[in-house]
Structure formats: structure tokens, C-alpha cells
Scaffold this active site. Structure first.
Site: not given
Ligand code: RNT
Ligand code: ZN
Length: 416
Positions: A183, A224, A226, A257, A260, A284, A292, A294, A323
Site C-alpha cells: 500500500w 491495496e 484507496k 480494505d 477504502h 483489510h 477511512d 480505522d 486493519d
Molecule cells: C492505509 C492502509 C494501510 C495501513 C496499514 C498500516 O489507509 O489501510 O493498509 O492502514 O498498512
Molecule cells: Zn489497509
């Protein structure tokens, strides 16, 4: 009622819906999650002292964050003692562990800098997945694999190649496949004048990385995408279309993810499409709240739908990584809640009469389908879940938190 009695009653109730709880438990036990190391220390790592960069952010100032490899591993031990099933750990390159006085820049990292992680994984019977770290570094200030600066771009290509070797080492040492997920944060805050140039450079960088020989049976590479990052709102170079095509053409895995995509998109809906065009994919699992963000993964509708799609498409085709990173609450509890939620969702999906629901769809009995689906929601899931936890030697739902509180007070708060 004893737990056994609760379980027997639940088993009888589920059987009325045609669901075999013993089978479901066995199936859920066979699904491995990759537990991310970065919830424990707010994505800081051990190879640098700078702030978290790359358009991602942890928020909150809860005390007792792990600051050394020993503390992080100690916290991981605790989390793993609360989570049923057999799992993997997911490391970032920034979690390299150096000897006293030793240091290596990201493009010079070697397997030996991760020997202690291998030791940890072996001692716990865990696999290892890996991620090059293309953020939180002075050379990531502008762009990485898509950089217009050839020296910078070379540095990050070298970093990814170094990580490929380290991933191979993990797979060899743990005797099971390892995933390396790429990523990058690259993108633009405001409307770019040239979108093609950066994307062409990213494509060229990836071509260079994957053309290095590596053990294709042991190492899987995922990419990955985004939609945007903080300070990178107008365009991200590694967009979904970019990586979906790159992965398909080059036989890599797409990593989805769940944070994302645009907030109203149904991420679970994407899995079946991707798996019609590739053998495997990666995830993820995160919980975006309006963006996003998290947040800690919870046992909610989105997660249940995701787990249903995993189960319906054969869980063994997925690399399921977690994640999320919350710095506003006890990090061990945050970690545990996210991992346990994923386990719950998978068990719940295995306890769903999926074949019957699909049959109702095929015969277009949508009234019955809706009604059965609603009936599933009020089944005694908690009794099966507690039984599943006990069977796996971990605390039941209302048991682990008190121990976690004691751990904070007696261990985390006094370790300095
Ligand atoms: C960031 C991505 C990535 C990170 C990690 C730490 O938006 O999701 O995967 O969160 O690799
Ligand atoms: Zn991620």
C-alpha cells in the site's frame, strides 16, 4: 444452566433451521485471521521516531501504549489469549527489531532484523504476513513508488524488493504461505494536472518489484487501493481501477480494505466479482466511520455481510487481515474486540442456513427469504459463541474484560 446445557439447547434450535452447529464451529476454527501488530502502538514501529505520515491517522491519547518490542509482544500475547482460533500476525517493515546500536534504512532491511518476530511466531504457532512501510519516513514526504524523483522511486523499489526477501524468509520459517501487501500513500491534495504520469511510474515500479525472482508458491503479493487520504483528497495514484487491473494482469491478489471506498458502497458485494477472475484475494478488515477512520471492528451488519461473503466464496481463498487502530481506549481491549468481532462474524456466517437462503433466492421466494433471514438474527448465537470460546480455551464473552482491566492495572500501567 451450564455452558454445555446452553450449547445443547442452541444446537437443537439451530437444527430446526437445518444448521449443524458442530459443523459450523469446525468450519470457523479453520479460518485464520492475520492480526495486525500496529493496533498496539498507534502504527509507530521501531525504526524511526517521526510522526505517522501518509494520510493515515490515529486519534486519542489513552496511556500505556507499547513502546518496545517486548511490550508489544507482551500485549499481543494478551490479545491472543482472548481470541479463539489459530491465527497469523501481520507485521510492517517499520517493526524491524535492531540490536543495540544497529540500524538499517528501509531499503537495507534484511531477514535478520525480523528474527525475533520469527521466534515469537514459532513459539505461538503463528504464521506471518508482511507489509513494506512506504510512509513515516523522510523519503516518503512527497511520493514513493510513483515519485517523479528517480532516486526516491529507486529507494522505495529497493525497499519492496528487500521486503519480498523478508516475506520469503517468513514463509520458509513458519512453513506456510505469507502475504506481502503493498500500500502506498501517493496522491494529491488538489486537482492534479497529470494523472497518467504518476500512475505510469507506479506501474513501472511494480513491474520492477515483481520481476525479481521469488518463491511464488510461498509468497503471495497483494496490492491495496484507496479512494483518498488526509491531505491527499483529490486523487490517489493507487486507485481501485489501477490495482484491480494490475492484479488481474499480473496474477497478484487484490486487497480490499473495507475503509477504502465511498461510505455508501457495499464492500461485501465486491468479493464475488473479484473471485470470478482470480483464485484468491486479500482483505483489510476495518470500520470506517464517515471516512477511512480505522475504528475498531465491531460485530455489526457490515461485518456480518462481509463474513457471509467470505463463507459463501470459500474462506480458504482469502487472506483476512485486520486493519484498525484506536488510540482513545485501552489498546489491548480495542485489539481484542476487533479480533473477536471478526471471529464472531465468521461463526455467525457459518451458522446461517446459506444453502437454504440461496435456494429461496433461486426460486424467487423473497418473502420467505426475508423472514428466514430475520429468524436467524434471534437464534441463540451467544450460547454457541461462548461454547466456541470455551472449546478454544479462551474466555467467554462476559469474562475477558475483567482480566483485561487487571492487566492494564497490574502490567501495562507499571511497566514504564
Ligand atoms: C492505509 C492502509 C494501510 C495501513 C496499514 C498500516 O489507509 O489501510 O493498509 O492502514 O498498512
Ligand atoms: Zn489497509
Amino acid at each position: 444452566m451450564t455452558l454445555q446445557e446452553r450449547y445443547e439447547e442452541a444446537k437443537r434450535r439451530y437444527a430446526e433451521l437445518g444448521v449443524d452447529t458442530d459443523r459450523a464451529i469446525g468450519a470457523a476454527e479453520g479460518i485464520r485471521l492475520s492480526m495486525h501488530c500496529w493496533q498496539g502502538d498507534d502504527v509507530v514501529g521501531f525504526d524511526q521516531k517521526g510522526p505517522l505520515s501518509g494520510g493515515i491517522q490515529t486519534t486519542g491519547n489513552y496511556p500505556y501504549k507499547a513502546t518496545t518490542p517486548e511490550q508489544l509482544m507482551q500485549d499481543m500475547d494478551k490479545v491472543l489469549s482472548y481470541v479463539p482460533g489459530h491465527h497469523k500476525i501481520n507485521l510492517h517493515a517499520s517493526y524491524a527489531i535492531f540490536e543495540e546500536g544497529e540500524w538499517a534504512d528501509r531499503n537495507r532491511l534484511e531477514p535478520k532484523h525480523f528474527a525475533r518476530w520469527v521466534e515469537y511466531a514459532k513459539a505461538h504457532g503463528l504464521g506471518i504476513d508482511f507489509n513494506p512501510t512506504l510512509f513515516s519516513h523522510p523519503l516518503a514526504a512527497d511520493a514513493t513508488l510513483s515519485s517523479e524523483n528517480e532516486e526516491v522511486r529507486r529507494f522505495w523499489i529497493e525497499h519492496c524488493i528487500a521486503c519480498l526477501k523478508i516475506t520469503e524468509y517468513f514463509a520458509r520459517e513458519t512453513d506456510q504461505p505469507s502475504l506481502m501487501n503493498i500500500w502506498i500513500p501517493d496522491g494529491f491534495k488538489d486537482i492534479p494536472a497529470d494523472r497518467k504520469g504518476p500512475r505510469a511510474r507506479l506501474k513501472n515500479s511494480l513491474d520492477q518489484i515483481i520481476s525479481v525472482p521469488y518463491d511464488h508458491d510461498a509468497v503471495y503479493i497483494s496490492v491495496e487501493s484507496k479512494v483518498f487520504g488526509i491531505g491527499l483528497e483529490s486523487m490517489t495514484v493507487g486507485s481501485h481501477e489501477f490495482y484491480m487491473n494490475y492484479a488481474a494482469k499480473n496474477n497478484l491478489l487484490c486487497l480490499i480494505d473495507t475503509g477504502h471506498f465511498h461510505p455508501t458502497e457495499n464492500v461485501a458485494d465486491k468479493l464475488s466479482s473479484l473471485l470470478l477472475f482470480g483464485d484468491r484475494m486479500a482483505l483489510h478488515v476495518s470500520r470506517p466511520v464517515r471516512w477511512d477512520s480505522d475504528h475498531v471492528v465491531l460485530f455489526n451488519d457490515d461485518l456480518r455481510e462481509l463474513a457471509q461473503e467470505i463463507v459463501r466464496n470459500d474462506p480458504q481463498r482469502f487472506f483476512i487481515g485486520m486493519d484498525y487502530f484506536d488510540a482513545s481506549i485501552n489498546r489491548v481491549a480495542a485489539w481484542t474486540n476487533g479480533m473477536r468481532s471478526m471471529e464472531k462474524a465468521l461463526l455467525y456466517a457459518e451458522l446461517t442456513p446459506n444453502a437454504e437462503l440461496a435456494r429461496l433466492q433461486e426460486e424467487r421466494s423473497f418473502t420467505k427469504l426475508m423472514s428466514l433471514r430475520e429468524a436467524v438474527k434471534v437464534m441463540p448465537f451467544g450460547d454457541v459463541w461462548d461454547y466456541y470460546c470455551a472449546k478454544n480455551g479462551v474466555p467467554q464473552e462476559t469474562e475477558w474484560f475483567a482480566d483485561c482491566e487487571a492487566y492494564e492495572k497490574e502490567i501495562a500501567a507499571v511497566r514504564g
